[in-house]
Design a protein around this motif. Structure first.
Motif, short mmCIF file in Angstrom:
data_model
loop_
_atom_site.label_atom_id
_atom_site.label_comp_id
_atom_site.label_asym_id
_atom_site.label_seq_id
_atom_site.Cartn_x
_atom_site.Cartn_y
_atom_site.Cartn_z
N ARG A 41 0.85 -1.18 0.00
CA ARG A 41 0.00 0.00 0.00
C ARG A 41 0.89 1.24 0.00
NH1 ARG A 41 -4.10 -1.07 4.83
NH2 ARG A 41 -2.21 -1.82 5.83
N MET A 42 0.61 2.15 -0.90
CA MET A 42 1.46 3.33 -1.03
C MET A 42 1.32 4.22 0.19
SD MET A 42 2.96 2.65 -3.73
CE MET A 42 3.89 4.16 -3.93
N VAL A 43 2.42 4.86 0.56
CA VAL A 43 2.48 5.62 1.79
C VAL A 43 2.29 7.12 1.62
CG1 VAL A 43 3.97 6.23 3.72
CG2 VAL A 43 3.86 3.88 2.92
N PRO A 44 2.80 7.74 0.55
CA PRO A 44 2.71 9.19 0.48
C PRO A 44 1.27 9.71 0.57
CG PRO A 44 4.23 8.38 -1.16
CD PRO A 44 3.55 7.20 -0.59
N SER A 45 1.14 11.03 0.68
CA SER A 45 -0.15 11.65 0.97
C SER A 45 -1.23 11.18 0.00
CB SER A 45 -0.02 13.17 0.91
OG SER A 45 0.39 13.58 -0.37
N HIS A 46 -2.45 11.21 0.47
CA HIS A 46 -3.58 10.64 -0.24
C HIS A 46 -4.71 11.65 -0.27
CE1 HIS A 46 -4.02 10.08 4.03
NE2 HIS A 46 -5.31 10.09 3.85
N PRO A 47 -5.64 11.54 -1.19
CA PRO A 47 -6.78 12.46 -1.21
C PRO A 47 -7.63 12.31 0.04
CG PRO A 47 -6.58 11.26 -3.28
CD PRO A 47 -5.65 10.61 -2.32
N VAL A 48 -8.02 13.41 0.62
CA VAL A 48 -8.88 13.37 1.80
C VAL A 48 -10.26 12.89 1.38
CG1 VAL A 48 -10.03 14.75 3.56
CG2 VAL A 48 -7.62 15.17 3.02
N GLN A 49 -10.77 11.86 2.05
CA GLN A 49 -12.06 11.31 1.72
C GLN A 49 -13.13 11.86 2.64
OE1 GLN A 49 -11.70 7.03 1.31
NE2 GLN A 49 -9.59 7.23 0.64
N ASN A 50 -14.32 11.30 2.57
CA ASN A 50 -15.47 11.86 3.27
C ASN A 50 -15.54 11.36 4.71
OD1 ASN A 50 -17.84 13.31 3.60
ND2 ASN A 50 -19.14 11.59 2.96
N VAL A 51 -14.55 11.74 5.53
CA VAL A 51 -14.56 11.45 6.95
C VAL A 51 -15.14 12.66 7.67
CG1 VAL A 51 -13.15 10.91 8.96
CG2 VAL A 51 -12.57 9.95 6.72
N GLN A 52 -16.12 12.44 8.50
CA GLN A 52 -16.83 13.53 9.14
C GLN A 52 -16.28 13.81 10.53
OE1 GLN A 52 -19.20 15.37 7.50
NE2 GLN A 52 -18.63 14.09 5.74
N TYR A 53 -15.91 15.06 10.80
CA TYR A 53 -15.51 15.50 12.13
C TYR A 53 -16.54 16.51 12.62
CZ TYR A 53 -11.01 13.43 10.92
OH TYR A 53 -10.02 12.56 10.54
N THR A 54 -16.69 16.60 13.94
CA THR A 54 -17.63 17.56 14.52
C THR A 54 -16.88 18.79 15.01
OG1 THR A 54 -17.46 16.68 16.79
CG2 THR A 54 -19.01 15.59 15.28
N LYS A 55 -17.60 19.79 15.44
CA LYS A 55 -16.99 21.04 15.89
C LYS A 55 -16.17 20.86 17.16
CE LYS A 55 -20.37 24.15 13.77
NZ LYS A 55 -21.38 25.21 13.99
N SER A 56 -16.38 19.76 17.85
CA SER A 56 -15.57 19.50 19.04
C SER A 56 -14.24 18.84 18.71
CB SER A 56 -16.35 18.60 20.02
OG SER A 56 -16.63 17.35 19.42
N ASP A 57 -14.05 18.50 17.44
CA ASP A 57 -12.80 17.87 17.00
C ASP A 57 -11.86 18.92 16.41
OD1 ASP A 57 -13.62 15.20 17.55
OD2 ASP A 57 -14.80 15.20 15.70
N LYS A 58 -10.59 18.86 16.78
CA LYS A 58 -9.60 19.78 16.24
C LYS A 58 -9.53 19.67 14.72
CE LYS A 58 -5.86 20.35 18.63
NZ LYS A 58 -5.84 21.79 18.97
N GLU A 59 -9.72 18.45 14.20
CA GLU A 59 -9.60 18.23 12.76
C GLU A 59 -10.69 18.96 11.96
OE1 GLU A 59 -8.24 14.47 14.93
OE2 GLU A 59 -9.85 15.95 15.07
N PHE A 60 -11.79 19.29 12.61
CA PHE A 60 -12.88 19.98 11.94
C PHE A 60 -12.41 21.32 11.36
CE2 PHE A 60 -16.46 22.96 12.03
CZ PHE A 60 -17.46 22.24 11.38
N TYR A 61 -11.41 21.93 12.00
CA TYR A 61 -10.95 23.27 11.62
C TYR A 61 -9.73 23.23 10.71
CZ TYR A 61 -14.11 24.27 15.43
OH TYR A 61 -15.24 24.31 16.24
N TRP A 62 -9.26 22.04 10.36
CA TRP A 62 -8.13 21.94 9.45
C TRP A 62 -8.61 22.01 8.01
CZ3 TRP A 62 -5.27 17.07 11.80
CH2 TRP A 62 -4.78 17.41 13.08
N SER A 63 -7.79 22.60 7.17
CA SER A 63 -8.09 22.59 5.74
C SER A 63 -7.89 21.19 5.17
CB SER A 63 -7.19 23.58 5.00
OG SER A 63 -5.84 23.13 5.03
#
Length: 331
Positions: A41-63
């Protein structure tokens, strides 16, 4: 913080990709057959898929760009457990991010090193309790603990084998259910501003037969109905079955002399200030890591302590055992 560190780590990742992964050699007698990855399985960066984060998650505010670089999340999967010829457990692991892409245990290609700990125990279905093989002396007592002195074999990014330092006793009962508990931390706080945890368990019988006895007295959701996202020992341990593997009759707090067997300790903690011994003037406490004192003498349970069904629920496979097999130690 992510943008500041990203360029430096990208350079490190490019350098790492050009060289083979370093790995600790397992002892020759403990190694099983040469293993080949099932799929590359290839390691380098991959397209961001449809993973849902909520407003309580830090990842919600990342581009999307930051998520694509940071590779948020961590899930550890125990693929298999074998016992080597010299009686050492060998664990096959895969570990990946929220998008199902593999993570680098060394933290070079993906941000954040990953640390692992392992507990191995056998289960007594008649007594509904574990006995760990991974133990340590504690004063005049013994305590269950995690393995030490083991070795790693990294097959590819996100796919490894760990061979225990602990050796099982000759003649151990292969017909008993055995459980592997792995608790892992992705140490990405300084880079991503967030640390990730995963702690799976894995039941099997060393004789290869189907597992028929399993610990299943309670579910984590029961604990979390009162204790939001209950996590102990530095937040790394969350699986209730994993708790039971160490908190068994074989483990005692040497300073207080109190057992840390969960069926005793858990009931006493919830009883707290209403324990007859506490009301008689004797505090109930456990001495923890680095001498920290955990005094439960003022704990007040917010309902009648005799409401057993508040914890012992029928949504657990063996949630009925408090009725079918009550014990003096628990009650």
């Amino acid at each position: 913080m992510i943008t500041t560190v990203r360029n430096l780590l990208a350079l490190a990742a490019a350098t790492a990709l050009a060289a083979p992964m370093a790995m600790a050699e397992a002892p020759a007698r403990a190694r099983l057959e040469v293993r080949k990855p099932a799929a590359v399985r290839m390691v380098p960066s991959h397209p961001v898929q449809n993973v849902q984060y909520t407003k309580s998650d830090k990842e919600f505010y990342w581009s999307d760009e930051e998520k694509n670089w940071a590779r948020p999340g961590m899930t550890v999967e125990i693929v298999d457990v074998e016992i080597s010829d010299d009686l050492r457990p060998v664990v096959e692991l895969r570990y990946f991010d929220d998008y199902g892409q593999p993570l680098d245990r060394a933290g070079i290609i993906t941000p954040g090193t990953i640390s692992f700990s392992f507990v191995f125990a056998w289960y007594d279905g008649d007594l509904n309790q574990y006995t760990a093989y991974t133990v340590r002396p504690a004063g005049d007592y013994t305590q269950a603990t995690s393995d030490s002195g083991g070795s790693w074999e990294d097959v590819e990014i996100g796919h490894s084998f760990y061979t225990f330092g602990t050796q099982l006793p000759a003649g151990y009962d292969m017909s008993k259910t055995h459980t592997m508990y792995v608790y892992a931390t992705r140490n990405s706080g300084d880079i991503l501003g967030k640390i990730y945890y995963s702690d799976p368990t894995y039941d099997f019988r060393p004789d290869g037969a189907d597992v028929t006895d399993q610990w299943a007295s309670m579910n984590e959701t029961t604990c979390n109905s009162c204790h939001y996202d209950l996590a102990l020992h530095g937040n790394r341990r969350r699986a209730l079955k994993g708790c039971m593997m160490c908190h068994s009759p074989q483990s005692t707090d040497p300073e207080s002399g109190n057992t840390v067997d969960m069926k005793v300790m858990g009931h006493k903690i919830h009883m707290g200030a209403n324990l007859p011994s506490v009301q008689a003037g004797m505090p109930y406490f456990i001495i923890g890591y680095r001498g920290s004192v955990h005094d439960y003498s003022e704990v007040l349970y917010p309902m009648d302590i005799r409401n057993c069904d508040s914890c012992h629920r029928d949504d657990a496979a063996n949630g009925y055992l408090h009725l079918a097999n009550p014990t003096r130690a628990s009650c």
